[in-house]
Design a protein around this motif. Structure first.
Motif, PDB file in Angstrom:
ATOM      1  N   PRO A   1     -34.171  89.178  27.013  1.00 26.80           N
ATOM      2  CA  PRO A   1     -32.929  87.670  26.579  1.00 26.80           C
ATOM      3  C   PRO A   1     -34.689  87.120  26.103  1.00 26.80           C
ATOM      4  CG  PRO A   1     -33.585  88.347  28.275  1.00 26.80           C
ATOM      5  CD  PRO A   1     -34.487  89.447  28.239  1.00 26.80           C
ATOM      6  N   SER A   2     -35.608  87.562  25.466  1.00 31.71           N
ATOM      7  CA  SER A   2     -36.713  86.453  24.689  1.00 31.71           C
ATOM      8  C   SER A   2     -36.616  86.210  23.483  1.00 31.71           C
ATOM      9  CB  SER A   2     -38.025  86.345  25.480  1.00 31.71           C
ATOM     10  OG  SER A   2     -38.278  88.171  24.741  1.00 31.71           O
ATOM     11  N   THR A   3     -35.846  87.700  22.639  1.00 32.21           N
ATOM     12  CA  THR A   3     -35.752  87.626  21.481  1.00 32.21           C
ATOM     13  C   THR A   3     -34.029  88.148  20.994  1.00 32.21           C
ATOM     14  OG1 THR A   3     -36.556  88.514  18.837  1.00 32.21           O
ATOM     15  CG2 THR A   3     -36.778  89.613  21.569  1.00 32.21           C
ATOM     16  N   PHE A   4     -34.027  87.324  20.002  1.00 30.68           N
ATOM     17  CA  PHE A   4     -32.701  87.714  19.766  1.00 30.68           C
ATOM     18  C   PHE A   4     -32.161  88.642  18.524  1.00 30.68           C
ATOM     19  CE2 PHE A   4     -30.691  83.885  21.688  1.00 30.68           C
ATOM     20  CZ  PHE A   4     -30.307  83.996  22.687  1.00 30.68           C
ATOM     21  N   THR A   5     -33.542  89.343  18.235  1.00 32.70           N
ATOM     22  CA  THR A   5     -33.902  89.895  17.028  1.00 32.70           C
ATOM     23  C   THR A   5     -33.839  90.918  16.973  1.00 32.70           C
ATOM     24  OG1 THR A   5     -36.258  89.947  17.618  1.00 32.70           O
ATOM     25  CG2 THR A   5     -35.644  88.214  15.896  1.00 32.70           C
ATOM     26  N   SER A   6     -34.025  91.764  18.316  1.00 36.77           N
ATOM     27  CA  SER A   6     -33.832  93.302  18.121  1.00 36.77           C
ATOM     28  C   SER A   6     -32.058  93.744  18.631  1.00 36.77           C
ATOM     29  CB  SER A   6     -34.316  93.427  19.128  1.00 36.77           C
ATOM     30  OG  SER A   6     -35.785  93.369  19.103  1.00 36.77           O
ATOM     31  N   THR A   7     -32.350  94.159  18.202  1.00 33.13           N
ATOM     32  CA  THR A   7     -30.084  94.386  18.578  1.00 33.13           C
ATOM     33  C   THR A   7     -29.998  94.998  19.956  1.00 33.13           C
ATOM     34  OG1 THR A   7     -30.615  97.392  17.941  1.00 33.13           O
ATOM     35  CG2 THR A   7     -30.400  95.899  16.242  1.00 33.13           C
TER      36      THR A   7
ATOM     37  N   LYS B   1     -26.711  92.015  17.508  1.00 36.76           N
ATOM     38  CA  LYS B   1     -27.498  91.189  18.447  1.00 36.76           C
ATOM     39  C   LYS B   1     -26.969  90.742  19.602  1.00 36.76           C
ATOM     40  CE  LYS B   1     -30.470  91.636  14.064  1.00 36.76           C
ATOM     41  NZ  LYS B   1     -30.743  90.524  13.514  1.00 36.76           N
ATOM     42  N   LEU B   2     -27.784  90.557  20.500  1.00 39.11           N
ATOM     43  CA  LEU B   2     -27.581  89.122  21.748  1.00 39.11           C
ATOM     44  C   LEU B   2     -27.034  87.593  21.012  1.00 39.11           C
ATOM     45  CD1 LEU B   2     -30.138  89.537  24.482  1.00 39.11           C
ATOM     46  CD2 LEU B   2     -27.945  90.279  24.175  1.00 39.11           C
ATOM     47  N   ALA B   3     -27.839  87.616  20.217  1.00 36.20           N
ATOM     48  CA  ALA B   3     -27.304  86.195  18.850  1.00 36.20           C
ATOM     49  C   ALA B   3     -26.457  86.934  17.971  1.00 36.20           C
ATOM     50  CB  ALA B   3     -28.323  86.062  18.155  1.00 36.20           C
ATOM     51  N   TRP B   4     -24.786  87.765  18.181  1.00 37.87           N
ATOM     52  CA  TRP B   4     -23.983  88.087  17.646  1.00 37.87           C
ATOM     53  C   TRP B   4     -23.492  86.514  17.136  1.00 37.87           C
ATOM     54  CZ3 TRP B   4     -19.020  87.093  19.381  1.00 37.87           C
ATOM     55  CH2 TRP B   4     -19.293  87.092  20.784  1.00 37.87           C
ATOM     56  N   ASP B   5     -22.859  85.440  17.819  1.00 32.67           N
ATOM     57  CA  ASP B   5     -22.112  84.251  18.175  1.00 32.67           C
ATOM     58  C   ASP B   5     -23.007  83.664  17.230  1.00 32.67           C
ATOM     59  OD1 ASP B   5     -24.273  84.230  19.891  1.00 32.67           O
ATOM     60  OD2 ASP B   5     -23.116  83.010  21.574  1.00 32.67           O
ATOM     61  N   LEU B   6     -24.264  83.627  17.151  1.00 29.26           N
ATOM     62  CA  LEU B   6     -24.911  82.733  16.418  1.00 29.26           C
ATOM     63  C   LEU B   6     -25.060  82.846  15.114  1.00 29.26           C
ATOM     64  CD1 LEU B   6     -28.216  81.780  19.315  1.00 29.26           C
ATOM     65  CD2 LEU B   6     -26.075  80.277  19.076  1.00 29.26           C
ATOM     66  N   GLU B   7     -25.631  84.085  14.656  1.00 26.26           N
ATOM     67  CA  GLU B   7     -25.554  84.555  13.599  1.00 26.26           C
ATOM     68  C   GLU B   7     -24.056  84.625  12.983  1.00 26.26           C
ATOM     69  OE1 GLU B   7     -26.729  89.135  13.703  1.00 26.26           O
ATOM     70  OE2 GLU B   7     -29.023  88.180  14.253  1.00 26.26           O
ATOM     71  N   ALA B   8     -23.032  84.188  13.327  1.00 24.28           N
ATOM     72  CA  ALA B   8     -21.438  84.458  12.633  1.00 24.28           C
ATOM     73  C   ALA B   8     -21.269  82.986  12.409  1.00 24.28           C
ATOM     74  CB  ALA B   8     -20.656  85.282  13.872  1.00 24.28           C
TER      75      ALA B   8
END
Length: 237
Positions: free
Chosen positions: A12-18, A226-233
């Protein structure tokens, strides 16, 4: 058969990995499962506001289990006028204080807070939503499981009988981040801090059969999710 499992969650410390690239070796598919909102009986929240002396009262999971009704994100979007699941997710992350100030979307949070019907409460972070665990247990039974093994972040481990479990056992699984895996290892469910969703991972290639708004609402991840799927969108960094 699983004797002991370890708590698992993608880094969870990075949102860059799938997400799919971080699954345990046995598993090759994963779905985002939304944390549902909860409809309590009329007047319940106001009563608890007075009793607790708090604007945002804590509603006990035992009361949610017995008196609450699951409210899907589909229903939340219909009530708020939001058009994207990602907007609901980021509104919740903002509510939890899980984002940097520069990434927060107070406008989305305000829309949700001001538009929902009375006595609908936000899903709690840091744990499984208690109202969708029975649906997950039904899924496990459908594929032949009789037990689910769990491991919690505080190293508490054990098993729950899918045919004979108590309210107290169910509530204990919702006290902190937890990983659950059926005894035939086909499905697992895990959650982490500050997330408005859990992760359903599986040996099955497709999870479409299991993702339904009436039980486990969400979507299957692809190779890039990624864990940041919502932020990226929403173009949030």
């Amino acid at each position: 058969m699983i004797i002991c499992i370890e708590y698992f969650y993608p880094e969870p410390s990075t949102f860059t990995s799938t997400i799919i690239g971080q699954l345990p070796d046995l598993y090759h598919s994963v779905a985002i499962v939304y944390s549902p909102f909860v409809q309590m009986p009329k007047g319940w929240v106001e009563q608890e506001q007075v009793r607790q002396g708090r604007e945002e009262p804590f509603i006990d999971n035992k009361d949610i289990l017995h008196y609450g009704k699951l409210v899907t994100w589909v229903e939340v979007k219909a009530q708020t006028g939001l058009t994207m699941d990602e907007q609901v997710s980021v509104a919740l992350r903002t509510f939890y204080g899980a984002l940097r100030t520069s990434s927060e979307r107070q406008d989305l949070l305000a829309t949700v807070q001001h538009s929902l019907e009375e006595d609908i409460i936000f899903p709690y972070e840091d744990s499984f939503p208690i109202l969708f665990l029975p649906a997950f247990f039904s899924m496990l039974k459908e594929v032949g499981c009789s037990k689910a093994y769990y491991s919690q972040l505080n190293v508490k481990k054990g098993a729950i009988d899918l045919e004979d479990y108590s309210d107290e056992e169910l509530i204990s699984l919702c006290e902190q981040p937890t990983t659950l895996i059926g005894d035939n290892e086909e499905f697992g469910l895990t959650c982490h801090f500050d997330c408005p969703f859990s992760l359903l991972f599986s040996t099955h290639a497709s999870l479409d059969k299991w993702i339904k708004p009436t039980s486990l609402e969400g979507f299957q991840c692809d190779e890039t999710t990624k864990l940041a799927w919502d932020l990226e969108a929403l173009g949030i960094k």
